[in-house]
Write an enzyme that holds these catalytic residues in place. Sequence first.
Site, PDB file in Angstrom:
ATOM      1  CB  ALA A 293       9.458   0.208   1.806  1.00  0.00           C
TER       2      ALA A 293
ATOM      3  N   PRO B 286       9.848  -4.614  -0.369  1.00  0.00           N
ATOM      4  CG  PRO B 286      10.568  -2.475  -0.969  1.00  0.00           C
ATOM      5  CD  PRO B 286       9.665  -3.584  -1.418  1.00  0.00           C
ATOM      6  CG  PHE B 287      11.835  -6.164   5.114  1.00  0.00           C
ATOM      7  CD1 PHE B 287      10.828  -6.698   5.894  1.00  0.00           C
ATOM      8  CD2 PHE B 287      12.553  -7.007   4.286  1.00  0.00           C
ATOM      9  CE1 PHE B 287      10.542  -8.050   5.859  1.00  0.00           C
ATOM     10  CE2 PHE B 287      12.286  -8.360   4.241  1.00  0.00           C
ATOM     11  CZ  PHE B 287      11.270  -8.884   5.029  1.00  0.00           C
TER      12      PHE B 287
ATOM     13  CE  LYS C 118       0.914   1.239   4.423  1.00  0.00           C
ATOM     14  NZ  LYS C 118       1.677   2.471   4.774  1.00  0.00           N
TER      15      LYS C 118
ATOM     16  CB  SER D 277       0.788  -4.995   7.799  1.00  0.00           C
ATOM     17  OG  SER D 277       1.464  -4.394   8.881  1.00  0.00           O
TER      18      SER D 277
ATOM     19  CG  LEU E 244       6.210   0.339   0.160  1.00  0.00           C
ATOM     20  CD1 LEU E 244       7.018  -0.410  -0.907  1.00  0.00           C
ATOM     21  CD2 LEU E 244       5.331   1.401  -0.499  1.00  0.00           C
ATOM     22  N   GLY E 245       3.941  -1.442   4.039  1.00  0.00           N
ATOM     23  CA  GLY E 245       3.083  -2.396   4.744  1.00  0.00           C
ATOM     24  C   GLY E 245       3.255  -3.840   4.337  1.00  0.00           C
TER      25      GLY E 245
ATOM     26  CG  ASP F 198       0.033  -1.089   8.516  1.00  0.00           C
ATOM     27  OD1 ASP F 198       0.241  -2.045   9.285  1.00  0.00           O
ATOM     28  OD2 ASP F 198       0.895  -0.633   7.747  1.00  0.00           O
TER      29      ASP F 198
END
Length: 272
Positions: free
Chosen positions: A94, A91-92, A8, A100, A96-97, A133
Amino acid sequence: MLSFPNAKINLGLNVVSKRPDGYHDIETIFYPIPVKDALEIVFCGEKDVFHSEGIPVEAAPADNLVMRALRLLREQYEIPPLEIYLMKGIPFGAGLGGGSSDAAFMLKLVNTLCALHIPDERLEELAASIGADCPFFIRNTPVFAGGIGNIFSPVSLSLKGYHLCLVKPNIMVSTPEAYAQVTPQAPSISLKEIIRMPVSQWREWMVNDFEASVFSRYPLIGEIKDYFYQCGALYASMSGSGSSVFALFTEDPGLCLQEQFPDCFVWQGNLP
């Protein structure tokens, strides 16, 4: 059974106030994007087996959010041993979740494979105990998020057809440090109103409160955003507390992102 947990982006992020519990109330819009992992589960023998490939996962297998989601379900449901395959493409660190999303998709996969018939509302409650999230990825549709990023209300928003460019530098931004550098305040105009504007007007109104302090500490992140605007982006922003930066274009600008940012994770494509 195979699924593809997606990432996301945050469209705007306002740090509104600090709570008595030490957390912060925020306002943001979560929007799903087609940057994906792959997650497969199958029944196996006597005990769970976890495999991870792709982008290296730093956590021990038992600490992976996918396994945490499985343990959470096992507290209430009978679930046989599973063999789990995770291919990391998100990627970690980032914003971007990715973790999750993996956990939420694991809840949904086990629910389907084991015919548990857990409704989405209950899956969201379970996901909330994993991360703020995480519940977003249960329904996986655009939402306005308030509270600590865990109170959702639907928004009517489609970016279908826009070209998304994403760059994640090899920088890890500490989320607690990012919050510590922000002075909370209510936004002058709600994100719910801003997203009704044409995307070309978002640049003027939609902000990420983390950017000022993060850019000052990690100039490369700000340079990526500037680069996108120099290339004609309608809107560009850091996602969450970083370190990825995304940009929206009306059409493919033909950028060679990997050449421009050789040591970074890059992705580009049209939004579905």
